[in-house]
Design an enzyme around this catalytic site. Sequence first.
Site, PDB file in Angstrom:
ATOM      1  N   ARG A  62      48.947  46.185  46.390  1.00  0.00           N
ATOM      2  CA  ARG A  62      48.877  44.716  46.242  1.00  0.00           C
ATOM      3  C   ARG A  62      49.044  44.026  47.591  1.00  0.00           C
ATOM      4  O   ARG A  62      48.592  42.901  47.795  1.00  0.00           O
ATOM      5  CB  ARG A  62      49.910  44.228  45.215  1.00  0.00           C
ATOM      6  N   TYR A 115      30.901  25.173  40.471  1.00  0.00           N
ATOM      7  CA  TYR A 115      31.082  26.206  39.462  1.00  0.00           C
ATOM      8  C   TYR A 115      31.984  25.644  38.352  1.00  0.00           C
ATOM      9  O   TYR A 115      33.047  25.084  38.632  1.00  0.00           O
ATOM     10  CB  TYR A 115      31.705  27.441  40.125  1.00  0.00           C
ATOM     11  N   ASP A 187      32.580  26.792  49.202  1.00  0.00           N
ATOM     12  CA  ASP A 187      32.170  27.944  48.400  1.00  0.00           C
ATOM     13  C   ASP A 187      30.702  28.203  48.721  1.00  0.00           C
ATOM     14  O   ASP A 187      29.831  27.389  48.388  1.00  0.00           O
ATOM     15  CB  ASP A 187      32.376  27.623  46.918  1.00  0.00           C
ATOM     16  N   LYS A 212      28.830  38.217  42.942  1.00  0.00           N
ATOM     17  CA  LYS A 212      27.427  37.811  42.959  1.00  0.00           C
ATOM     18  C   LYS A 212      26.645  38.617  44.002  1.00  0.00           C
ATOM     19  O   LYS A 212      26.641  39.827  43.944  1.00  0.00           O
ATOM     20  CB  LYS A 212      27.350  36.298  43.169  1.00  0.00           C
TER      21      LYS A 212
HETATM   22  C1  LIG Z   1      30.660  32.952  39.912  1.00  0.00           C
HETATM   23  C2  LIG Z   1      31.115  31.896  40.822  1.00  0.00           C
HETATM   24  C3  LIG Z   1      32.480  31.676  41.025  1.00  0.00           C
HETATM   25  C4  LIG Z   1      33.540  32.432  40.261  1.00  0.00           C
HETATM   26  O1  LIG Z   1      33.521  33.779  40.581  1.00  0.00           O
HETATM   27  P1  LIG Z   1      34.038  34.958  39.565  1.00  0.00           P
HETATM   28  O2  LIG Z   1      33.892  36.160  40.408  1.00  0.00           O
HETATM   29  O3  LIG Z   1      33.146  34.907  38.364  1.00  0.00           O
HETATM   30  O4  LIG Z   1      35.443  34.631  39.209  1.00  0.00           O
HETATM   31  C5  LIG Z   1      32.847  30.708  41.930  1.00  0.00           C
HETATM   32  N1  LIG Z   1      31.924  29.980  42.598  1.00  0.00           N
HETATM   33  C6  LIG Z   1      30.602  30.167  42.420  1.00  0.00           C
HETATM   34  C7  LIG Z   1      29.632  29.343  43.183  1.00  0.00           C
HETATM   35  C8  LIG Z   1      30.152  31.131  41.533  1.00  0.00           C
HETATM   36  O5  LIG Z   1      28.839  31.285  41.331  1.00  0.00           O
END
Ligand SMILES: *Cc1c(COP(=O)(O)O)cnc(C)c1O
Length: 402
Positions: A62, A115, A187, A212
């Site tokens: 961790r 998101y 992000d 992603k």
């Molecule tokens: C999918 C996504 C998230 C969240 O990510 P997870 O891995 O599903 O928790 C945050 N921001 C964007 C732009 C995303 O596409």
Amino acid sequence: MTNAAKPWGPATWALYMGDHHRQVGDPVTPGPALSASFLTAPNAVGFSANDLGAAAPHFYTRWSNPTVELLEARLAALDAGEAAVTFASGMAAVAALFSDRLHAGDHLVLSDVCYAGVAELAHDELTRNDIAVTTVDSSRPEAIAAALRPNTRLVHIETPANPILRLADIAAIAPLVHAAGAELSVDATIATPLGLRPLELGADYVVHSLTKYICGHGDTLGGAVIGRAEAIARLRRGSLIHLGGCLAPFSAWLILRGLETLAPRMRLHEANARAVEALLANHPKVKAVYWPGSPRHPQHELAQRTMRCFSGLLSFTVNGGGPALAEQFAERMRVVSYAVSLGKTKSLLVYIPTEDILRSSFRLTGDAAASYRAWAGDGVFRLSVGIEDSADIIADLETALG
Ligand SMILES: *Cc1c(COP(=O)(O)O)cnc(C)c1O
């Protein structure tokens, strides 16, 4: 974990960065370090995360782990950041950053389109902890400037924004945020570090859902925050070690494996998205298509100025009958999967009804809701274009569109 600034291109970085202790006999492809703890010399590491030094040996997974550390080094290098810290999911990364930066009495400025999970985290959880949230159209820097208050600590935006691919001008926004004594987090999940490097444009933090494009195969979840070494060390101590949402070493290994092909995959995603955008733009049932790489995108000029790759996510609206068409897509498609998520090898399509997401996630009313409706109509089809043969994706979509 610092960026050693080697004169390599990003495709090479994605394969080698952080791999610097190589000796004869070492595996060319190291396996995951699947161990919860590591042999420790007495007194080598303090027992509290608060005593964690930068050069502490691995101790407990961790806190740190060799496989996770390698991934973090690569992510920091790709985003031209000093350091990176990873989490079990993209949401865990955003939640960790928010919990580190925002405390009772503070104010967050959040992009009004982002998101859905992030919007809900802000509206439902932050406000419960006495953190004020203002949502703004982050494609308008002046709207962000107007929302800043003396207690604003963080401005969190997404570019391109999920699900409508609206862009924000980071270089214009960052000075406004800094002048108000706040920090900017971006992000950049959809763009990936190969498409956009927010830190170079003035952002303080980059956030990625590693789930992603970076993993790219849709077989695990992960998240990361990249930024200055000191800020990331604080985040690691407070929001990783104490809150506990660490990335599992096996997931880190899968993501490292995905990262090896990020550069060629992104070229394929982009090329296929370009072909699909052209098909959709000329289809009689389609009203509008949004893909930053197209001259038809309202902010194409900003995309050209700031993005090195336009990625493979696009959204489109239709001339009525969205819900019925979503059913038709789900029934007829044989190549594209009707499923959520994005950024994986296989194409994914999902329909996002406007009134649902306005109510359940974005909580927009008045002018802000009108502005989203103007862009998204009754709903958007979000299409993550995969790396199949483009002719097969196109034939599948043509059959399904009817
Ligand atoms: C999918 C996504 C998230 C969240 O990510 P997870 O891995 O599903 O928790 C945050 N921001 C964007 C732009 C995303 O596409």
